[in-house]
Motif scaffolding. Sequence first.
Motif, short mmCIF file in Angstrom:
data_model
loop_
_atom_site.label_atom_id
_atom_site.label_comp_id
_atom_site.label_asym_id
_atom_site.label_seq_id
_atom_site.Cartn_x
_atom_site.Cartn_y
_atom_site.Cartn_z
N UNK A 1 1.27 -0.94 -0.67
CA UNK A 1 0.28 0.09 -0.20
C UNK A 1 0.81 1.21 0.07
N UNK A 2 1.56 0.95 0.44
CA UNK A 2 2.82 2.76 0.82
C UNK A 2 3.57 2.54 -0.59
N UNK A 3 3.96 1.24 -1.12
CA UNK A 3 4.69 1.51 -2.27
C UNK A 3 3.56 1.95 -3.37
N UNK A 4 2.43 1.46 -3.38
CA UNK A 4 1.53 2.19 -4.15
C UNK A 4 0.68 3.87 -3.94
N UNK A 5 1.41 3.59 -2.98
CA UNK A 5 0.76 5.76 -2.88
C UNK A 5 2.40 6.26 -3.36
N UNK A 6 3.71 6.04 -3.42
CA UNK A 6 4.61 6.32 -3.59
C UNK A 6 4.09 6.30 -4.82
N UNK A 7 4.11 5.24 -5.67
CA UNK A 7 3.41 4.94 -7.29
C UNK A 7 2.68 5.99 -7.59
N UNK A 8 2.23 6.68 -6.90
CA UNK A 8 0.83 7.23 -7.17
C UNK A 8 1.52 8.85 -7.58
N UNK A 9 2.15 8.76 -6.43
CA UNK A 9 2.71 10.37 -6.79
C UNK A 9 4.28 10.74 -7.18
N UNK A 10 5.00 9.29 -7.58
CA UNK A 10 5.58 9.89 -8.57
C UNK A 10 4.93 9.81 -9.98
N UNK A 11 3.73 9.18 -10.08
CA UNK A 11 3.05 9.55 -11.93
C UNK A 11 2.77 10.74 -11.52
N UNK A 12 1.78 11.11 -10.75
CA UNK A 12 1.81 13.19 -10.08
C UNK A 12 2.33 14.13 -10.99
N UNK A 13 3.89 13.94 -10.10
CA UNK A 13 4.99 14.48 -11.02
C UNK A 13 5.16 14.21 -12.25
N UNK A 14 5.21 13.15 -12.47
CA UNK A 14 5.52 13.21 -14.08
C UNK A 14 4.36 13.79 -15.37
N UNK A 15 3.53 13.85 -14.38
CA UNK A 15 2.08 14.70 -15.39
C UNK A 15 2.62 15.97 -15.01
N UNK A 16 2.76 16.21 -13.94
CA UNK A 16 3.30 17.62 -13.93
C UNK A 16 4.37 17.83 -14.88
#
Length: 175
Positions: free
Chosen positions: A103-118
């Motif tokens: 679950x923590x890793x999924x949260x980190x992955x989602x955070x990285x995705x938002x940074x890439x989108x930005x």
Amino acid sequence: MGAGQSKADTEEKVFYNETPIQFSQDVVNHLSDRSISPDTSPERQSTLDAHVRARIQAELQHLRAEEESVQREIELALERENIDRETSSAGGEVAEGDVKNSMTLMGDLEEIRTKVDRFQTRRQLSDYPAVKESGEAVVLCYRQNPTAPLDCWREVREFNASVAQAESQHLASLR
């Protein structure tokens, strides 16, 4: 030597009844009807069918309950196995709060995705008008010279130069 006889008695013995036995005509008819048609009566058949249906339903409910319990056991075993695997891959003797679970890793992955989108939205061609203009010039030249695309070498060179300049500007902005 023997307590029993050595020869078997092969003669038939017939016993005759001294009192006559008589059956009523209803009993004889009932027995003869049963022997002619071995089918059960409709009332008896419906009772048997209802009983069979009830047993089937009970067995079906039992099997469904058993299946649910087996599924729960499998899910729990897989969950324990995943936790053990995560713990062992995290380094064995790690404090409880330091272990990263899925679950923590999924949260980190989602955070990285938002940074890439930005990052992707910041990198639009509107920031680099020279790249956009030179790209449009290349497209226009190719459309004007469909049979001789090599005549557009000047536009392609200008486009490559503007892209290289935009890349260097972008890399400088990241530092």
